[in-house]
Design a protein around this motif. Structure first.
Motif, short mmCIF file in Angstrom:
data_model
loop_
_atom_site.label_atom_id
_atom_site.label_comp_id
_atom_site.label_asym_id
_atom_site.label_seq_id
_atom_site.Cartn_x
_atom_site.Cartn_y
_atom_site.Cartn_z
N GLU A 177 -28.71 27.21 -38.06
CA GLU A 177 -29.72 26.40 -38.74
C GLU A 177 -30.52 25.59 -37.71
O GLU A 177 -29.98 25.12 -36.71
N ARG A 178 -31.82 25.43 -37.99
CA ARG A 178 -32.67 24.66 -37.08
C ARG A 178 -32.18 23.22 -36.97
O ARG A 178 -32.19 22.62 -35.89
N GLU A 179 -31.71 22.65 -38.08
CA GLU A 179 -31.25 21.27 -38.06
C GLU A 179 -30.04 21.09 -37.14
O GLU A 179 -29.90 20.04 -36.50
N GLN A 180 -29.17 22.10 -37.06
CA GLN A 180 -28.04 22.02 -36.15
C GLN A 180 -28.52 21.99 -34.70
O GLN A 180 -27.96 21.28 -33.85
N CYS A 181 -29.52 22.78 -34.43
CA CYS A 181 -30.10 22.81 -33.09
C CYS A 181 -30.74 21.47 -32.75
O CYS A 181 -30.52 20.90 -31.68
N GLU A 182 -31.52 20.93 -33.68
CA GLU A 182 -32.23 19.67 -33.43
C GLU A 182 -31.29 18.49 -33.32
O GLU A 182 -31.64 17.46 -32.73
N ALA A 183 -30.07 18.60 -33.87
CA ALA A 183 -29.10 17.52 -33.75
C ALA A 183 -28.72 17.26 -32.29
O ALA A 183 -28.27 16.17 -31.93
N VAL A 184 -28.89 18.28 -31.44
CA VAL A 184 -28.58 18.13 -30.01
C VAL A 184 -29.50 17.11 -29.35
O VAL A 184 -29.14 16.47 -28.36
N PHE A 185 -30.69 16.91 -29.91
CA PHE A 185 -31.67 16.01 -29.30
C PHE A 185 -31.12 14.60 -29.09
O PHE A 185 -31.51 13.91 -28.15
N SER A 186 -30.23 14.18 -29.97
CA SER A 186 -29.70 12.81 -29.87
C SER A 186 -28.87 12.62 -28.60
O SER A 186 -28.63 11.48 -28.18
N GLY A 187 -28.41 13.71 -28.00
CA GLY A 187 -27.59 13.61 -26.79
C GLY A 187 -28.36 13.75 -25.50
O GLY A 187 -27.78 13.73 -24.41
N ILE A 188 -29.69 13.89 -25.59
CA ILE A 188 -30.51 14.04 -24.38
C ILE A 188 -30.75 12.67 -23.76
O ILE A 188 -31.23 11.75 -24.42
N ARG A 189 -30.40 12.53 -22.48
CA ARG A 189 -30.63 11.28 -21.77
C ARG A 189 -31.05 11.59 -20.34
O ARG A 189 -30.57 12.54 -19.73
N ASN A 190 -31.93 10.73 -19.82
CA ASN A 190 -32.36 10.86 -18.42
C ASN A 190 -32.93 12.24 -18.10
O ASN A 190 -32.81 12.72 -16.97
N GLY A 191 -33.53 12.88 -19.08
CA GLY A 191 -34.11 14.20 -18.84
C GLY A 191 -33.09 15.31 -18.72
O GLY A 191 -33.41 16.39 -18.24
N LEU A 192 -31.84 15.05 -19.17
CA LEU A 192 -30.77 16.04 -19.07
C LEU A 192 -30.25 16.39 -20.46
O LEU A 192 -30.24 15.55 -21.37
N VAL A 193 -29.81 17.63 -20.63
CA VAL A 193 -29.31 18.09 -21.92
C VAL A 193 -28.12 19.02 -21.69
O VAL A 193 -28.07 19.74 -20.70
N CYS A 194 -27.15 18.97 -22.58
CA CYS A 194 -25.98 19.84 -22.49
C CYS A 194 -26.17 21.08 -23.35
O CYS A 194 -26.60 21.00 -24.49
N SER A 195 -25.83 22.23 -22.78
CA SER A 195 -25.93 23.49 -23.50
C SER A 195 -24.85 24.42 -22.97
O SER A 195 -24.31 24.21 -21.88
N ILE A 196 -24.53 25.45 -23.76
CA ILE A 196 -23.54 26.43 -23.31
C ILE A 196 -24.12 27.22 -22.14
O ILE A 196 -25.25 27.71 -22.20
N SER A 197 -23.33 27.33 -21.09
CA SER A 197 -23.78 28.06 -19.90
C SER A 197 -23.23 29.48 -19.88
O SER A 197 -23.91 30.41 -19.44
N SER A 198 -21.99 29.66 -20.33
CA SER A 198 -21.37 30.98 -20.41
C SER A 198 -20.14 30.87 -21.29
O SER A 198 -19.46 29.84 -21.30
N GLY A 199 -19.86 31.93 -22.03
CA GLY A 199 -18.71 31.89 -22.93
C GLY A 199 -18.81 30.72 -23.87
O GLY A 199 -19.79 30.59 -24.61
N ASP A 200 -17.79 29.85 -23.85
CA ASP A 200 -17.80 28.64 -24.67
C ASP A 200 -17.89 27.38 -23.81
O ASP A 200 -17.58 26.28 -24.27
N ALA A 203 -22.54 23.03 -19.90
CA ALA A 203 -22.97 22.51 -18.60
C ALA A 203 -24.20 21.65 -18.81
O ALA A 203 -24.82 21.65 -19.88
N VAL A 204 -24.57 20.92 -17.78
CA VAL A 204 -25.74 20.04 -17.82
C VAL A 204 -26.97 20.80 -17.33
O VAL A 204 -26.91 21.49 -16.31
N PHE A 205 -28.07 20.68 -18.07
CA PHE A 205 -29.33 21.34 -17.72
C PHE A 205 -30.45 20.31 -17.64
O PHE A 205 -30.40 19.28 -18.31
N VAL A 206 -31.44 20.61 -16.81
CA VAL A 206 -32.62 19.74 -16.69
C VAL A 206 -33.63 20.15 -17.76
O VAL A 206 -34.05 21.31 -17.82
N ALA A 207 -34.00 19.20 -18.61
CA ALA A 207 -34.88 19.51 -19.73
C ALA A 207 -36.25 20.02 -19.28
O ALA A 207 -36.82 20.91 -19.91
#
Length: 314
Positions: A177-200, A203-207
């Motif tokens: 669901e798009r809403e599940q994806c957009e819920a991640v926005f609340s965890g973005i800080r300092n231009g960084l965001v967490c996302s799955i890098s491999s498997g489960d 890791a930290v990514f630069v937005a």
């Protein structure tokens, strides 16, 4: 259509501050050129420089309306002069009304393949994800949900995170669901965001770029946001100084330089070097702590702001 400026051209910058669009004389008329890439923007041509300058100054959100080869108006990214999508307009005003109502960094335009609207980055004119919409308004409504340079768009049968600035996918996290994806926005800080890098593993990514930061992984998104982003100093990797790539303003805030008083901004020339203690991204700016005030800009103190594209770290 896009031709590189190979000769010395007489140019006039907007009087409202640094502009990404200039008007220059070329092939019998004044035309739009990108100050970032040097390429001509569209095919608009003016007999009068003032008229051209007036049209150039209406550029907003990194987008300019210009004539295409068929005599229609199209949307162009001012940074690289590339066409944004396939939308066409009969007049400049209706074209400009589109980008004036768009959030910063993202634009809705017709796709090149069909009569559907899609997300495009105003920084590079590239498409963001594979989401399509039947109307411009439904597309625009979704762009309003972008946060801190990150958008959710459909890709490979799931909703995924994308960098608005680079159009790159951020990790491989997928949501039903798009809403599940957009819920991640609340965890973005300092231009960084967490996302799955491999498997489960998270890791930290630069937005801004969509690139992974460091090699550490985490078992849960919450742990990544708390330990990975929370413990990461709010700085981009920097050396001991910054150098101005272009003439630009140091400012006391992230506000547009044209809206600031003279004692709230200070012009520095290209090549100016400043010693830095700390720098952290804030939107499209860096908040910079200088080792000492720049003599010519002493009234600003040691904490200043600079547009990120205008400086580089050494």
């Amino acid at each position: 259509m896009l031709r590189y400026v190979l000769t010395s051209l007489s140019v006039m910058l907007s009087t409202t501050g640094f502009s990404q669009v200039i008007c220059s004389y070329e092939d019998g008329g004044y035309k739009f050129f990108s100050t970032k890439s040097g390429y001509q923007i569209g095919e608009s041509s003016f007999d009068d420089r003032d008229v051209c300058d007036g049209a150039a100054e209406r550029s907003t959100n990194g987008v300019l309306c210009a004539l295409d080869g068929d005599g229609d108006f199209g949307l162009y990214a001012t940074q690289n002069a590339a066409r944004i999508g396939n939308s066409v307009f009969d007049d400049r005003e209706s074209c400009e009304n589109v980008y004036r109502s768009s959030p910063k960094g993202i634009m809705c335009a017709y796709t090149e393949d069909d009569d559907k609207f899609a997300f495009y980055s105003t920084h590079n004119a590239m498409r963001i994800g594979q989401s399509v919409f039947d109307s411009r308004q439904s597309c625009v409504d979704r762009t309003l949900n972008t946060r801190k340079g990150v958008a959710c768009a459909y890709s490979d049968d799931r909703f995924r995170l994308f960098s608005v600035r680079s159009s790159n996918q951020i990790g491989i996290s997928g949501f039903d669901e798009r809403e599940q994806c957009e819920a991640v926005f609340s965890g973005i800080r300092n231009g960084l965001v967490c996302s799955i890098s491999s498997g489960d593993s998270f890791a930290v990514f630069v937005a801004n770029t969509g690139k992974r930061l460091g090699s550490r992984t985490y078992s849960r998104r919450e742990t990544c946001e708390r330990s990975g982003i929370g413990s990461t100093p709010p700085t981009n990797p920097i050396g001991t100084s910054i150098v101005a790539k272009y003439g630009t303003f140091l400012k006391h805030s992230t506000a547009d330089s044209s809206t600031l008083d003279d004692n709230q901004k200070c012009w520095i020339t290209a090549g100016t070097s400043l010693r830095v203690i700390d720098a952290k991204p804030i939107g499209r700016h860096f908040q910079i702590t200088l080792a000492r005030p720049l003599p010519a800009c002493r009234y600003l103190g040691t904490r200043v702001f600079a547009f990120e594209d205008h400086i580089e770290f050494r």
